[in-house]
Design an enzyme around this catalytic site. Structure first.
Site, PDB file in Angstrom:
ATOM      1  N   ASN A  68       0.862  -1.186   0.000  1.00 55.96           N
ATOM      2  CA  ASN A  68       0.000   0.000   0.000  1.00 55.96           C
ATOM      3  C   ASN A  68       0.896   1.233   0.000  1.00 55.96           C
ATOM      4  OD1 ASN A  68      -1.821   2.042   0.432  1.00 55.96           O
ATOM      5  ND2 ASN A  68      -2.454   1.342   2.472  1.00 55.96           N
ATOM      6  N   TRP A  69       0.954   1.902  -1.142  1.00 54.74           N
ATOM      7  CA  TRP A  69       1.857   3.058  -1.257  1.00 54.74           C
ATOM      8  C   TRP A  69       1.271   4.306  -0.603  1.00 54.74           C
ATOM      9  CZ3 TRP A  69       3.336   2.434  -7.178  1.00 54.74           C
ATOM     10  CH2 TRP A  69       4.136   1.295  -7.322  1.00 54.74           C
ATOM     11  N   LYS A  70       0.000   4.254  -0.215  1.00 57.72           N
ATOM     12  CA  LYS A  70      -0.641   5.420   0.424  1.00 57.72           C
ATOM     13  C   LYS A  70      -0.439   6.665  -0.454  1.00 57.72           C
ATOM     14  CE  LYS A  70      -0.251   3.052   4.808  1.00 57.72           C
ATOM     15  NZ  LYS A  70      -0.114   3.114   6.258  1.00 57.72           N
TER      16      LYS A  70
ATOM     17  N   HIS B  41      -9.547   0.876   4.837  1.00 57.28           N
ATOM     18  CA  HIS B  41      -8.289   1.082   5.558  1.00 57.28           C
ATOM     19  C   HIS B  41      -8.542   1.996   6.759  1.00 57.28           C
ATOM     20  CE1 HIS B  41      -4.216   2.257   6.525  1.00 57.28           C
ATOM     21  NE2 HIS B  41      -3.815   1.211   5.833  1.00 57.28           N
TER      22      HIS B  41
ATOM     23  N   GLU C 207      -6.944   4.376   7.910  1.00 60.42           N
ATOM     24  CA  GLU C 207      -6.713   5.807   7.644  1.00 60.42           C
ATOM     25  C   GLU C 207      -7.925   6.432   6.953  1.00 60.42           C
ATOM     26  OE1 GLU C 207      -2.914   5.425   5.684  1.00 60.42           O
ATOM     27  OE2 GLU C 207      -2.043   4.703   7.568  1.00 60.42           O
TER      28      GLU C 207
ATOM     29  N   GLU D  85      -5.096  -5.199  10.330  1.00 56.96           N
ATOM     30  CA  GLU D  85      -4.072  -4.180  10.546  1.00 56.96           C
ATOM     31  C   GLU D  85      -4.352  -3.436  11.851  1.00 56.96           C
ATOM     32  OE1 GLU D  85      -2.104  -2.879   6.581  1.00 56.96           O
ATOM     33  OE2 GLU D  85      -3.880  -1.655   6.902  1.00 56.96           O
TER      34      GLU D  85
ATOM     35  N   GLY E 164       2.705   2.107  10.837  1.00 58.39           N
ATOM     36  CA  GLY E 164       3.621   3.237  10.751  1.00 58.39           C
ATOM     37  C   GLY E 164       4.327   3.560  12.053  1.00 58.39           C
TER      38      GLY E 164
ATOM     39  N   SER F 276       3.665  -2.236  10.105  1.00 56.21           N
ATOM     40  CA  SER F 276       5.119  -2.235  10.298  1.00 56.21           C
ATOM     41  C   SER F 276       5.779  -3.551   9.873  1.00 56.21           C
ATOM     42  CB  SER F 276       5.479  -1.892  11.748  1.00 56.21           C
ATOM     43  OG  SER F 276       5.070  -0.573  12.066  1.00 56.21           O
TER      44      SER F 276
ATOM     45  N   GLY G 234       2.974  -1.247   4.211  1.00 55.44           N
ATOM     46  CA  GLY G 234       2.958   0.174   3.914  1.00 55.44           C
ATOM     47  C   GLY G 234       4.354   0.676   3.590  1.00 55.44           C
ATOM     48  N   GLY G 235       4.984   1.317   4.562  1.00 56.99           N
ATOM     49  CA  GLY G 235       6.269   1.990   4.355  1.00 56.99           C
ATOM     50  C   GLY G 235       7.308   1.157   3.609  1.00 56.99           C
TER      51      GLY G 235
HETATM   52  P1  13P Z   1       3.142   0.305   7.588  1.00 58.66           P
HETATM   53  O1  13P Z   1       3.685  -0.963   6.967  1.00 58.66           O
HETATM   54  O2  13P Z   1       3.848   1.533   7.104  1.00 58.66           O
HETATM   55  O3  13P Z   1       3.033   0.198   9.053  1.00 58.66           O
HETATM   56  O4  13P Z   1       1.638   0.473   7.025  1.00 58.66           O
HETATM   57  C1  13P Z   1       0.752  -0.598   7.116  1.00 58.66           C
HETATM   58  C2  13P Z   1      -0.476  -0.251   6.373  1.00 58.66           C
HETATM   59  O5  13P Z   1      -1.256   0.577   6.795  1.00 58.66           O
HETATM   60  C3  13P Z   1      -0.702  -0.923   5.091  1.00 58.66           C
HETATM   61  O6  13P Z   1      -1.992  -0.713   4.614  1.00 58.66           O
END
Ligand code: 13P
Length: 249
Positions: free
Chosen positions: A11-13, A98, A100, A169, A175, A212, A233-234
């Protein structure tokens, strides 16, 4: 060992332009090679980079997912995109729910309608769920996850399990560098599976862990009996790190 084929999604957000997405996919293709992979791989670029990403991934093992979808086919919904618009970019699926997005106001009812709209539009879905730290500390995790999973699957038919995955998640792990332990992640993913089994074939459902995930933590997490992959994510922004996670699955 489960018979479910693992899925590793990045997920590149709100990161990467179309040009950057193309470069990332080209590098990822080189790292993953053209041979058969034992896992499904997907990346989730922002909407503005969907088409460029889909084109760059064309003919590879890499699938492309949007990060969100609106439930309506068209109309006065400023800033939103429909399932048909996503499909027209060449993308294969979408994330839905998600944390977020939920924090920005997406409700359980919208999540349910969006899952239905995505499946009707021919897209695959990764439905996201997860508890806050306060909920975990208050002992409310199981009840909360059950509510999110039941709501998200409200309009899903049993025979659609092949086009659906659920990502667990925990919000406190996203994050933060505070990855859930394999035991905590396994327990929650098993619970998600058992709740989902009220709607569809739990044994066929892919349940992913996210929060993470790094190349160092991915292997042990994904070797748990009820964890069928990762939503990253990251670490997915870096093709080397993401490819290492894919190889560890
Ligand atoms: P991180 O891997 O950056 O913690 O993000 C997880 C995430 O929200 C993937 O959708």
């Amino acid at each position: 060992m489960s018979e479910r084929r693992p899925l590793v999604a990045g997920n590149w957000k709100m990161n990467k332009t179309g040009v950057e997405a193309r470069e990332t996919v080209a590098r990822l293709r080189a790292l993953l090679g053209d041979g058969e992979l034992p896992v499904d791989v997907a990346v989730c670029p922002p909407a503005t980079a969907l088409e460029a990403t889909a084109r760059a991934a064309s003919g590879s093992h890499i699938r492309v997912y949007a990060q969100a979808v609106h439930e309506k086919a068209s109309g006065a919904h400023t800033g939103e995109i429909s399932a048909a618009m996503i499909a027209a970019t060449g993308a294969d699926g979408t994330l839905i729910g998600h944390s977020e997005r939920r924090a920005a106001g997406e409700t359980d009812d919208q999540v349910a309608a969006r899952v239905r709209a995505a499946l009707d539009g021919g897209l695959s879905v990764i439905l996201c769920c997860g508890e806050s730290l306060e909920q975990r500390e208050a002992g409310e995790t199981e009840e909360w996850l059950a509510g999110q999973v039941r709501a998200g699957l409200a309009d899903v038919a049993a025979d659609e399990v092949g086009r659906l995955a659920i990502a667990y998640e925990p919000i406190w792990a996203i994050g933060t560098g505070r990855t859930a332990t394999p035991e905590i992640a396994q327990e929650a993913c098993a619970h998600v599976r058992s709740v989902a089994a009220g709607t569809l074939d739990g044994a066929a459902l892919r349940v992913l862990y996210g929060g993470s995930v790094t190349p160092d933590t991915a292997g042990e997490l994904m070797s748990q009996p009820d964890i069928d992959g990762a939503l990253v994510g990251g670490a997915s922004l870096d093709p080397e790190a993401f490819a290492a996670i894919v190889r560890g699955a």
